[in-house]
Scaffold this motif. Sequence first.
Motif, PDB file in Angstrom:
ATOM      1  N   ARG A 112       0.706  -1.295  -0.014  1.00 52.53           N
ATOM      2  CA  ARG A 112      -0.040  -0.062  -0.066  1.00 52.53           C
ATOM      3  C   ARG A 112       0.921   1.169   0.013  1.00 52.53           C
ATOM      4  NH1 ARG A 112      -2.092   0.046   5.076  1.00 52.53           N
ATOM      5  NH2 ARG A 112      -0.341   1.162   5.485  1.00 52.53           N
ATOM      6  N   ASP A 113       2.045   1.223   0.604  1.00 51.72           N
ATOM      7  CA  ASP A 113       2.657   2.429   0.922  1.00 51.72           C
ATOM      8  C   ASP A 113       3.728   2.630  -0.096  1.00 51.72           C
ATOM      9  OD1 ASP A 113       1.196   2.762   3.180  1.00 51.72           O
ATOM     10  OD2 ASP A 113       2.780   2.223   4.588  1.00 51.72           O
ATOM     11  N   SER A 114       4.174   1.625  -0.691  1.00 48.32           N
ATOM     12  CA  SER A 114       5.417   1.670  -1.728  1.00 48.32           C
ATOM     13  C   SER A 114       5.537   1.172  -3.096  1.00 48.32           C
ATOM     14  CB  SER A 114       6.581   0.904  -0.917  1.00 48.32           C
ATOM     15  OG  SER A 114       6.828   1.248   0.442  1.00 48.32           O
ATOM     16  N   ARG A 116       4.158   0.749  -6.603  1.00 49.57           N
ATOM     17  CA  ARG A 116       3.482   1.847  -8.034  1.00 49.57           C
ATOM     18  C   ARG A 116       3.525   1.041  -9.125  1.00 49.57           C
ATOM     19  NH1 ARG A 116       3.084   4.062  -3.736  1.00 49.57           N
ATOM     20  NH2 ARG A 116       3.866   5.941  -2.935  1.00 49.57           N
ATOM     21  N   SER A 122       0.959   5.303 -10.319  1.00 49.06           N
ATOM     22  CA  SER A 122       0.081   5.462  -9.351  1.00 49.06           C
ATOM     23  C   SER A 122       0.036   4.328  -8.271  1.00 49.06           C
ATOM     24  CB  SER A 122      -1.353   5.150  -9.864  1.00 49.06           C
ATOM     25  OG  SER A 122      -1.694   6.336 -10.758  1.00 49.06           O
ATOM     26  N   ARG A 123      -0.204   4.846  -7.108  1.00 51.36           N
ATOM     27  CA  ARG A 123      -0.297   3.872  -5.867  1.00 51.36           C
ATOM     28  C   ARG A 123      -0.962   2.770  -6.177  1.00 51.36           C
ATOM     29  NH1 ARG A 123       0.820   6.777  -0.845  1.00 51.36           N
ATOM     30  NH2 ARG A 123      -0.508   5.507   0.452  1.00 51.36           N
TER      31      ARG A 123
END
Length: 319
Positions: A112-114, A116, A122-123
């Motif tokens: 979720r945090d890293s 892409r 985009s996340r």
Amino acid sequence: MHDVQEWLMEGDPSIRWQVMRDLTDTGPDEVAAERAKVATEGHGARLLDRYADGAWAGGACFPGKDWRPPDGPIGDPDGQPWTATLPTLRLLREFGVDPTDPRVVAALDGVRDSCRWEYDGSRFFDGEVEPCINGGTVSVGAYFGQDVDRLVQRLLGEQLQDGGWNCEAENGSTRSSFHTTICVLEGLRDYEQTGGGPDVAAARRRGEEYLLHRKLSRRASTGEVADADWLQFSFPVQWHYDVLRGLDYFRSVGGTPDPRLAEAVDHVRSKQQALGTWALENTHPGLVHFELEDGDGTPSRWNTLRALRVLRWYDDAAR
């Protein structure tokens, strides 16, 4: 049948707990105890071991350019690689790994945090551009407790007039794709199970009607089987459609089987081998973390489990 169940129970924990849940009368506590092993033993644990720095294989849909298979190349190097984050999370979801296991929670927090998307940076849980990819992302996001609300709304807005979805819609296609539609339906099913609203349920039913109107394999225009590959059963299915995947989806949403499933169910019955198993067929080429089974033409625990639970659901409703 009993001997086949014994054979299935000799497999990986990811198989065993689903056999107990779907094919036997095993109590829920025993099923849960077996399911808990997926994160700590066998294939599930091996996949979790491959997680590093917010991703699998250094990428969202494709391995990062600096990633190298730790055990050397496994699978067909000329196919699509299936080792990055999305295909790995889809496989963990198929295994039924416990979303609350600490290793799983830590990995999903990192994704979720890293992680892409290669397409536009985009996340991960914001999604990409293709609805087949986004359907899979919604499925794993909902299953693993991530926020995919905006991505679901995007998919609802991309539903085509005939009820399905198509990754080629951005290029002007107005006809849906079996491949894309099943990916989105599975995502909406998983999202709905976490509390999705009536608009999600309505879209899902329209998508189901797209498949049912075509008896899970036929062209609406001519009635012919659209693709002979859809009559073969693979695992992992990746983003590909086949009639066993379609039937297992309808089983998973429950209810009384629609009469238009009968032809597909008969086809599943016809593929059962003499010893009561189903074979692995049409494996989708590409690099994998490790082989799950012994190759096309050999008895497949995954296809056997999925076929038997579809037939159990269908036949129980007919009694």
